[in-house]
Design a protein around this motif. Structure first.
Motif, short mmCIF file in Angstrom:
data_model
loop_
_atom_site.label_atom_id
_atom_site.label_comp_id
_atom_site.label_asym_id
_atom_site.label_seq_id
_atom_site.Cartn_x
_atom_site.Cartn_y
_atom_site.Cartn_z
N GLU A 196 -74.89 49.35 11.81
CA GLU A 196 -74.16 50.53 11.36
C GLU A 196 -74.54 50.96 9.94
OE1 GLU A 196 -72.47 52.17 13.31
OE2 GLU A 196 -71.77 50.86 14.92
N ALA A 199 -74.66 54.78 9.28
CA ALA A 199 -73.33 55.39 9.40
C ALA A 199 -72.47 55.06 8.18
CB ALA A 199 -72.65 54.90 10.68
N VAL A 200 -72.57 53.84 7.69
CA VAL A 200 -71.81 53.44 6.50
C VAL A 200 -72.29 54.20 5.27
CG1 VAL A 200 -71.35 51.53 4.92
CG2 VAL A 200 -71.17 51.16 7.39
N ASP A 202 -73.84 57.09 5.19
CA ASP A 202 -73.47 58.51 5.32
C ASP A 202 -71.99 58.72 4.97
OD1 ASP A 202 -76.04 59.08 6.10
OD2 ASP A 202 -75.58 59.20 8.24
N TRP A 203 -71.14 57.81 5.44
CA TRP A 203 -69.71 57.94 5.15
C TRP A 203 -69.45 57.83 3.65
CZ3 TRP A 203 -65.77 55.43 2.74
CH2 TRP A 203 -64.47 55.87 3.02
N SER A 206 -70.39 60.90 1.71
CA SER A 206 -69.51 62.05 1.96
C SER A 206 -68.10 61.86 1.43
CB SER A 206 -69.45 62.32 3.47
OG SER A 206 -70.72 62.60 3.99
N ASN A 207 -67.77 60.64 0.99
CA ASN A 207 -66.38 60.36 0.62
C ASN A 207 -66.23 59.78 -0.78
OD1 ASN A 207 -64.47 60.65 3.21
ND2 ASN A 207 -66.49 59.92 3.89
N PHE A 351 -68.04 49.56 8.56
CA PHE A 351 -67.90 50.76 9.39
C PHE A 351 -66.48 50.88 9.94
CE2 PHE A 351 -68.10 52.72 13.63
CZ PHE A 351 -68.62 53.96 13.30
N SER A 354 -64.09 52.03 7.32
CA SER A 354 -64.23 53.47 7.07
C SER A 354 -63.50 54.30 8.12
CB SER A 354 -65.71 53.87 7.02
OG SER A 354 -66.29 53.87 8.33
N ARG A 355 -63.33 53.73 9.32
CA ARG A 355 -62.63 54.43 10.40
C ARG A 355 -61.14 54.10 10.44
NH1 ARG A 355 -67.16 56.29 9.80
NH2 ARG A 355 -68.35 57.29 11.47
#
Length: 359
Positions: A196, A199-200, A202-203, A206-207, A351, A354-355
């Motif tokens: 992941e 994905a991590v 990218d998160w 964006s945050n 990941f 983050s969710r």
């Protein structure tokens, strides 16, 4: 006084050149006791620590690990500077005595510091400590509170009051920290699929929150086994391992602590981490510990999920770097062979944080 730190005995410890060390200390007006057999503290995967006797008193010699060192890691000069300035303002920090950057002496930069014996707790609470515990307060509850109080106390120190106001670059700390760990992650998994990871990353990109919290001194690797405890009361005697200390966002320091803080319901990677015994013994949960810190420090935890994800990415990268060191022949310790799987498991945990599946 009982000393429950585990040490390996060796007349010629790997990582020390005793004749050259003795000569160097003599040039600086210090005497290495030839009758005292140096002892290596057998803990952790990073810097090497040896108990030596200098001028008739026990001291700790600290140096980087063998093999290649990641950029910015294991910085002995930085650690010596912190100890030299912070000791008077924050007495939990040991006193530093001498720094040497001449790698011809023992093969790496090193420094000498005060030795404070005591209890070090890593993955498990020693049986003799559990058996001797008679308080109505669960041992984990006390240890958890003690850790948070030590961290909050550190963050209350004014860097300018102890000459450390130029230690780091607090402006842009979060952006720079994210950029640094992103780069290390990409290098650590270069050419390999990394679960992941993207994905991590990218998160996080964006945050990233605005940098609104006043910077403080931060330890940057704060966890239980970096606190030497009184064996009877479990109160902190000293806080060690300062080679990554800087000035930055104190919420990241808290998030680093919580990245080691396992809970009973966590996925396997957090239990395989085996850093702190927080999944039992009455320790507070990560969320309870964070709220305790918020009250102790008057710090808000807005956007704290970002810090949690970034700190968990950090520890995943650290274990992947250790695995790479094993791959390259920098160590033959068989434990390191499993760190690739551990790092991937920690990435997956980041990941899930983050969710919103875990605090």
């Amino acid at each position: 006084m009982v000393n429950l730190q585990k040490i390996d005995h060796s007349e010629s410890p790997v990582g020390l050149d005793l004749p050259k060390l003795r000569s160097h200390l003599a040039q600086n007006g210090m005497t290495l006791d030839a009758s005292f057999v140096p002892q290596r503290f057998a803990a952790g995967f990073g810097n090497m620590n040896f108990l030596v006797e200098v001028d008739g008193a026990p001291m700790v010699l600290r140096r980087p690990p063998l093999g290649p060192i990641p950029p910015g890691a294991n910085d002995m000069a930085r650690e010596y500077r912190i100890l030299s300035h912070l000791h008077d303002a924050y007495p939990l920090v040991p006193c530093a005595h001498l720094f040497c950057d001449d790698t011809d002496v023992i093969g790496a930069p090193f420094f000498l510091m005060e030795y404070r014996p005591g209890l070090v707790i890593g993955a498990a609470i020693p049986l003799e400590v559990k058996n001797a515990w008679s308080s109505d307060i669960p041992i984990g509850q006390l240890l958890g509170a003690n850790m948070i109080n030590v961290l909050a106390g550190l963050h209350a120190v004014d860097p300018a009051a102890c000459g450390l106001e130029t230690l780091g670059k607090p402006d842009g700390f979060l952006e720079r920290t994210l950029r640094g760990w992103t780069k290390r992650a990409e290098l650590s998994w270069a050419g390999d699929p990394a679960g992941e990871l993207q994905a991590v990353l990218d998160w996080l990109a964006s945050n990233r929150p605005a940098e609104t919290k006043k910077p403080t001194l931060i330890h940057n690797d704060f966890k239980l086994d970096n606190i030497i405890l009184d064996p009877e009361t479990l109160e902190a005697r000293t806080l060690i391992d300062w080679d990554m200390g800087t000035i930055g966002d104190p919420r990241f320091d808290l998030a680093i602590l919580l990245s080691y803080w396992s809970e009973a319901s966590d996925p396997a990677a957090m239990h395989d981490l085996k850093q702190m015994p927080t999944a039992c013994h009455g320790f507070p949960t990560r969320e309870e510990a964070a709220q305790y810190y918020a009250r102790a420090s008057d710090c808000d935890l807005n956007d704290f999920t970002f810090y949690r994800v970034l700190a968990t990415l950090r520890i995943a990268v650290v274990f992947q770097q250790l695995y790479r060191r094993y791959q390259s022949g920098g160590t033959n310790d068989p434990k390191f062979a499993k760190f690739n799987d551990l790092a991937l498991g920690l990435l997956d945990f980041a990941f899930q944080i983050s969710r919103g599946k875990y605090f």
